[in-house]
Design a protein around this motif. Structure first.
Motif, PDB file in Angstrom:
ATOM      1  N   ALA A  72     -27.800  16.047  32.474  1.00 49.94           N
ATOM      2  CA  ALA A  72     -27.694  15.387  31.794  1.00 49.94           C
ATOM      3  C   ALA A  72     -28.827  14.917  30.250  1.00 49.94           C
ATOM      4  O   ALA A  72     -27.894  15.055  28.787  1.00 49.94           O
ATOM      5  N   ARG A  73     -29.613  14.888  29.799  1.00 54.35           N
ATOM      6  CA  ARG A  73     -30.783  14.025  29.176  1.00 54.35           C
ATOM      7  C   ARG A  73     -31.169  15.131  28.465  1.00 54.35           C
ATOM      8  O   ARG A  73     -31.134  15.733  27.165  1.00 54.35           O
ATOM      9  N   THR A  74     -31.433  16.492  29.416  1.00 57.60           N
ATOM     10  CA  THR A  74     -31.884  18.059  28.711  1.00 57.60           C
ATOM     11  C   THR A  74     -30.994  18.896  28.539  1.00 57.60           C
ATOM     12  O   THR A  74     -31.150  19.573  27.952  1.00 57.60           O
ATOM     13  N   GLU A  75     -29.718  18.851  28.652  1.00 55.70           N
ATOM     14  CA  GLU A  75     -28.391  19.529  28.960  1.00 55.70           C
ATOM     15  C   GLU A  75     -27.461  18.299  28.123  1.00 55.70           C
ATOM     16  O   GLU A  75     -26.036  18.640  28.446  1.00 55.70           O
ATOM     17  N   PRO A  76     -27.420  18.285  26.813  1.00 53.85           N
ATOM     18  CA  PRO A  76     -26.674  18.031  25.969  1.00 53.85           C
ATOM     19  C   PRO A  76     -25.330  18.310  25.835  1.00 53.85           C
ATOM     20  O   PRO A  76     -24.424  17.596  25.049  1.00 53.85           O
ATOM     21  N   GLN A  77     -25.497  20.019  25.503  1.00 58.76           N
ATOM     22  CA  GLN A  77     -24.185  20.296  25.384  1.00 58.76           C
ATOM     23  C   GLN A  77     -23.144  20.016  26.555  1.00 58.76           C
ATOM     24  O   GLN A  77     -22.074  21.523  26.557  1.00 58.76           O
ATOM     25  N   THR A  78     -23.823  19.797  27.842  1.00 57.31           N
ATOM     26  CA  THR A  78     -22.813  19.988  29.003  1.00 57.31           C
ATOM     27  C   THR A  78     -22.464  18.899  29.117  1.00 57.31           C
ATOM     28  O   THR A  78     -22.968  17.770  29.185  1.00 57.31           O
ATOM     29  N   GLY A  79     -21.239  18.838  30.007  1.00 56.52           N
ATOM     30  CA  GLY A  79     -20.320  17.835  30.140  1.00 56.52           C
ATOM     31  C   GLY A  79     -20.917  17.775  32.172  1.00 56.52           C
ATOM     32  O   GLY A  79     -19.981  18.812  32.617  1.00 56.52           O
ATOM     33  N   PHE A  80     -21.320  16.979  32.146  1.00 60.46           N
ATOM     34  CA  PHE A  80     -20.932  16.515  33.526  1.00 60.46           C
ATOM     35  C   PHE A  80     -20.563  14.833  34.393  1.00 60.46           C
ATOM     36  O   PHE A  80     -19.877  14.317  33.982  1.00 60.46           O
ATOM     37  N   ILE A  81     -19.359  15.699  35.225  1.00 62.58           N
ATOM     38  CA  ILE A  81     -19.223  14.812  36.093  1.00 62.58           C
ATOM     39  C   ILE A  81     -19.828  14.845  37.464  1.00 62.58           C
ATOM     40  O   ILE A  81     -19.824  15.606  38.242  1.00 62.58           O
ATOM     41  N   GLY A  82     -20.122  13.133  37.517  1.00 63.20           N
ATOM     42  CA  GLY A  82     -21.003  12.925  38.441  1.00 63.20           C
ATOM     43  C   GLY A  82     -20.234  12.243  39.480  1.00 63.20           C
ATOM     44  O   GLY A  82     -19.435  11.401  38.629  1.00 63.20           O
ATOM     45  N   ILE A  83     -19.854  12.152  41.035  1.00 58.05           N
ATOM     46  CA  ILE A  83     -19.080  11.456  41.937  1.00 58.05           C
ATOM     47  C   ILE A  83     -20.426  10.617  43.002  1.00 58.05           C
ATOM     48  O   ILE A  83     -21.138  11.476  43.423  1.00 58.05           O
ATOM     49  N   GLU A  84     -20.069   9.576  43.737  1.00 59.98           N
ATOM     50  CA  GLU A  84     -20.969   8.828  44.533  1.00 59.98           C
ATOM     51  C   GLU A  84     -20.165   7.748  44.163  1.00 59.98           C
ATOM     52  O   GLU A  84     -20.254   7.319  43.913  1.00 59.98           O
ATOM     53  N   PRO A  85     -20.269   7.579  45.736  1.00 61.72           N
ATOM     54  CA  PRO A  85     -19.271   5.969  46.427  1.00 61.72           C
ATOM     55  C   PRO A  85     -20.280   5.585  46.687  1.00 61.72           C
ATOM     56  O   PRO A  85     -19.378   3.612  47.109  1.00 61.72           O
ATOM     57  N   PHE A  86     -21.359   4.793  46.621  1.00 55.27           N
ATOM     58  CA  PHE A  86     -22.142   4.097  46.957  1.00 55.27           C
ATOM     59  C   PHE A  86     -22.464   2.915  45.530  1.00 55.27           C
ATOM     60  O   PHE A  86     -22.972   3.977  44.735  1.00 55.27           O
ATOM     61  N   VAL A  87     -21.807   1.862  45.920  1.00 53.20           N
ATOM     62  CA  VAL A  87     -21.769   1.236  44.890  1.00 53.20           C
ATOM     63  C   VAL A  87     -23.449   0.595  44.243  1.00 53.20           C
ATOM     64  O   VAL A  87     -23.142   1.063  43.161  1.00 53.20           O
ATOM     65  N   GLY A  88     -24.196   0.831  44.581  1.00 57.48           N
ATOM     66  CA  GLY A  88     -25.866   0.519  44.388  1.00 57.48           C
ATOM     67  C   GLY A  88     -25.595   1.945  43.622  1.00 57.48           C
ATOM     68  O   GLY A  88     -26.117   1.485  42.186  1.00 57.48           O
ATOM     69  N   SER A  89     -25.819   3.359  43.567  1.00 58.42           N
ATOM     70  CA  SER A  89     -26.148   4.430  43.427  1.00 58.42           C
ATOM     71  C   SER A  89     -25.780   4.063  41.927  1.00 58.42           C
ATOM     72  O   SER A  89     -25.750   5.065  40.324  1.00 58.42           O
ATOM     73  N   MET A  90     -23.734   3.920  42.039  1.00 56.62           N
ATOM     74  CA  MET A  90     -23.403   4.361  40.599  1.00 56.62           C
ATOM     75  C   MET A  90     -23.518   3.040  40.064  1.00 56.62           C
ATOM     76  O   MET A  90     -23.685   3.342  38.876  1.00 56.62           O
ATOM     77  N   ALA A  91     -23.791   2.238  40.160  1.00 52.24           N
ATOM     78  CA  ALA A  91     -24.090   0.866  38.645  1.00 52.24           C
ATOM     79  C   ALA A  91     -25.872   1.646  38.381  1.00 52.24           C
ATOM     80  O   ALA A  91     -25.853   1.241  37.539  1.00 52.24           O
ATOM     81  N   LYS A  92     -26.570   1.787  39.612  1.00 58.63           N
ATOM     82  CA  LYS A  92     -28.149   2.158  38.044  1.00 58.63           C
ATOM     83  C   LYS A  92     -27.424   2.965  37.170  1.00 58.63           C
ATOM     84  O   LYS A  92     -28.593   3.710  36.581  1.00 58.63           O
ATOM     85  N   ALA A  93     -26.210   4.491  37.544  1.00 56.55           N
ATOM     86  CA  ALA A  93     -26.500   5.834  36.927  1.00 56.55           C
ATOM     87  C   ALA A  93     -25.341   4.715  35.620  1.00 56.55           C
ATOM     88  O   ALA A  93     -25.728   5.102  34.680  1.00 56.55           O
ATOM     89  N   VAL A  94     -24.631   3.263  35.071  1.00 57.02           N
ATOM     90  CA  VAL A  94     -23.354   3.309  34.998  1.00 57.02           C
ATOM     91  C   VAL A  94     -24.869   3.014  33.662  1.00 57.02           C
ATOM     92  O   VAL A  94     -24.418   2.993  32.390  1.00 57.02           O
ATOM     93  N   ALA A  95     -25.688   2.282  34.481  1.00 60.75           N
ATOM     94  CA  ALA A  95     -27.113   1.596  33.661  1.00 60.75           C
ATOM     95  C   ALA A  95     -27.349   1.895  32.767  1.00 60.75           C
ATOM     96  O   ALA A  95     -27.570   2.034  31.632  1.00 60.75           O
ATOM     97  N   ALA A  96     -27.879   3.324  32.834  1.00 57.51           N
ATOM     98  CA  ALA A  96     -28.857   4.353  32.529  1.00 57.51           C
ATOM     99  C   ALA A  96     -27.499   5.013  31.180  1.00 57.51           C
ATOM    100  O   ALA A  96     -28.466   5.599  30.529  1.00 57.51           O
ATOM    101  N   VAL A  97     -26.436   5.190  32.297  1.00 57.18           N
ATOM    102  CA  VAL A  97     -25.561   6.226  30.319  1.00 57.18           C
ATOM    103  C   VAL A  97     -25.287   5.380  30.223  1.00 57.18           C
ATOM    104  O   VAL A  97     -25.460   5.957  28.170  1.00 57.18           O
ATOM    105  N   VAL A  98     -24.848   4.274  29.784  1.00 53.22           N
ATOM    106  CA  VAL A  98     -24.929   2.348  28.719  1.00 53.22           C
ATOM    107  C   VAL A  98     -26.549   2.829  28.338  1.00 53.22           C
ATOM    108  O   VAL A  98     -25.850   2.954  26.679  1.00 53.22           O
TER     109      VAL A  98
END
Length: 228
Positions: A72-98
Motif C-alpha cells: 500500500a505504501r509503495t503502490e499508492p495507485q493500487t487499491g488494497f482489500i485486506g482480510i484478516e480475522p485475527f483481532v490483534g493483527s487487524m488492530a495493528k493494520a488499522v493503527a498503521a492505516v490511520v
C-alpha cells in the motif's frame, strides 16, 4: 451459488488484550475502513477508496500486515482489500492505516468467503494468499482455504490474465495447492524454471511468518497462477 464449507478456515480470533489506543481505533476507525457487504458491490470497486487508484488487489489473511502495508505504501495507485480475522493483527493494520493516512486500503475482519462472494465478477487485478494456516493434520485438511470451491471464487473475481499468488513453507500445503490449481480449468502455473517458485516476487518485504519459518529451518515457496 458456489458451495460453502460450513466451518471456519481460520483458528482462534483473539490473543493478547489490545492496548487502550488500539481498542479505541478498532471501535472508531475500523467501521470506516471496513468493506461494507450489506448491500451489493459497486459496479466499479475503485469507488470504495479515497485515493485515485487504477487497479484492485486482494490479500486474504494478511497476518501481521507486513506485506499488505508495504504494498500500500509503495503502490499508492493500487487499491488494497485486506482480510484478516485475527483481532490483534487487524488492530495493528488499522493503527498503521490511520497513522500513515493510507487512503488506498480497505479491510475486512471475518471470513474471506464473504468478500469473494460479494465481489463483482472480473473485478480483481491480483490476489495474494501468503503463509495461510496449513492445517497440517490430515483430518483438518478440509479446513484449508485452497480447495475447488474457493478456487472457483477466486476465478470468478479475478480478471482474465490476472495472477493469484500463494506462498507457504509447508511442503504438504504447497503440493496441495499445486494439485488443486493444476486440476482447476481456470488457472495455470506460470513457473518456467525450477527457480521461479523458489524466489519471492519483486518488491517482497518479507513477513513475520516467513521469518519464523526460516528460523525453524523451513523454506518458503512462492507460486504464481494465471487466471485463464
Amino acid at each position: 451459488m458456489t458451495e460453502r464449507y460450513e466451518g471456519s478456515f481460520f483458528g482462534r480470533r483473539k490473543g493478547k488484550p489490545l492496548s487502550p489506543r488500539r481498542e479505541d481505533l478498532m471501535a472508531r476507525e475500523l467501521p470506516r475502513l471496513t468493506v461494507d457487504l450489506t448491500g451489493p458491490a459497486p459496479e466499479d470497486l475503485k469507488s470504495l477508496f479515497e485515493a485515485d487508484i487504477d487497479r484492485i488487489c486482494l490479500e486474504v489473511g494478511f497476518g501481521g500486515g507486513e506485506h499488505l502495508l508495504h504494498r500500500a505504501r509503495t503502490e499508492p495507485q493500487t487499491g488494497f482489500i485486506g482480510i484478516e480475522p485475527f483481532v490483534g493483527s487487524m488492530a495493528k493494520a488499522v493503527a498503521a492505516v490511520v497513522d500513515e493516512k493510507l487512503k488506498n486500503v480497505k479491510l475486512y475482519d471475518d471470513d474471506a468467503v464473504n468478500v469473494l462472494d460479494w465481489l463483482p465478477p472480473a473485478s480483481l487485478d491480483l490476489a495474494y494468499q501468503l503463509y495461510p494456516d496449513p492445517w497440517p493434520k490430515v483430518r483438518h485438511w478440509k479446513r484449508r482455504f485452497i480447495n475447488e470451491q474457493n478456487l472457483n471464487r477466486y476465478a470468478r473475481a479475478l480478471k482474465r490474465g490476472a495472477e493469484f499468488r500463494f506462498a507457504s513453507d509447508i511442503d504438504t500445503y504447497i503440493d496441495w495447492t499445486l494439485r488443486h490449481c493444476r486440476d482447476h480449468p481456470k488457472f495455470e502455473w506460470t513457473a518456467a524454471t525450477s527457480s521461479d517458485w523458489k524466489q519471492p516476487w519483486q518488491g517482497w518485504p518479507g513477513t513475520r511468518y516467513e521469518d519464523k519459518a526460516i528460523r525453524e529451518g523451513r523454506v518458503g515457496r512462492y507460486l504464481t497462477f494465471r487466471r485463464i
